[in-house]
Write a protein that holds these residues in place. Structure first.
Motif, short mmCIF file in Angstrom:
data_model
loop_
_atom_site.label_atom_id
_atom_site.label_comp_id
_atom_site.label_asym_id
_atom_site.label_seq_id
_atom_site.Cartn_x
_atom_site.Cartn_y
_atom_site.Cartn_z
N PHE A 83 0.84 -1.21 0.00
CA PHE A 83 0.00 0.00 0.00
C PHE A 83 0.87 1.25 0.00
N ARG A 131 2.50 1.73 -3.38
CA ARG A 131 1.56 2.30 -4.35
C ARG A 131 1.38 3.79 -4.12
N PHE A 132 1.33 4.20 -2.86
CA PHE A 132 1.19 5.61 -2.50
C PHE A 132 2.35 6.43 -3.06
N VAL A 156 -5.83 4.82 -2.29
CA VAL A 156 -4.49 5.39 -2.34
C VAL A 156 -4.47 6.74 -3.06
#
Length: 197
Positions: free
Chosen positions: A81, A84-85, A149
């Protein structure tokens, strides 16, 4: 695997001292400043830290998002996560990157991407992004809320811009404006900069 985890955990325990000292020189909201200080000293309540303190059992090390060992650096950088951010944000700046191994390396590489007039704003993106990743993790763990995100990147940039404008009243851009043209604030983006460790 358990012995390897203990060795890695002990080795990484003191590697973040640079940021722990540097953070007090930055203009930041106090809660973010304190959080980064704790993060840099490996003192936030990640599953890894709670296992080391005897609060959780060894079988509770896993991240609630990707099921890998949840350490401090995992929450804000190595979790899929978090990756991806940061990838979304850096891709908007045409920056090709490979995830750094340590928080210190990540911070150093991040600030190297902007050496111009808005360098302090660029640093704020990192601080607010890191803080919001931590808050998103807590909402996921304690409230069973999953974050989008894209929304989290937008929120982080807007909050950073709002804070920046408190100190620089003549700053002409809104958070939305900065989000739409964030590559303008990353000086190296025009050259297809690589952030590879």
């Amino acid at each position: 695997m358990r012995d390897q985890w203990f060795q890695t955990s002990a080795k990484n325990h003191y590697q973040f001292c640079f940021l722990a000292i540097r953070i007090w020189k930055e203009k930041l909201p106090p809660r973010i400043q304190f959080f980064i200080w704790l993060l840099a000293r490996d003192r936030i309540s990640s599953n890894d830290a709670l296992v080391r303190r005897g609060v959780l059992n060894y079988n509770q090390l896993a991240c609630s998002y990707c099921a890998k060992v949840e350490s401090n650096i995992h929450i804000v950088l190595h979790c899929s996560f978090a990756w991806r951010f940061w990838s979304l944000l850096l891709n908007k700046c045409n920056v090709i990157w490979v995830t750094p191994l340590s928080l210190q390396d990540f911070y150093t590489q991040w600030i190297s991407l902007s050496a111009g007039r808005y360098r302090n704003l660029w640093k704020l993106f990192w601080f607010f992004g890191t803080w919001n990743l931590w808050k998103a993790r807590n909402r996921r763990v304690f409230q069973d809320e999953m974050e989008d995100v894209h929304s989290l990147v937008f929120l982080s940039i807007c909050k950073a811009v709002d804070f920046y404008r408190v100190h620089f009243h003549d700053f002409p851009f809104s958070g939305n404006g900065v989000f739409r043209c964030i590559d303008f604030f990353c000086n190296n983006s025009y050259y297809g900069h690589s952030m590879i460790s």
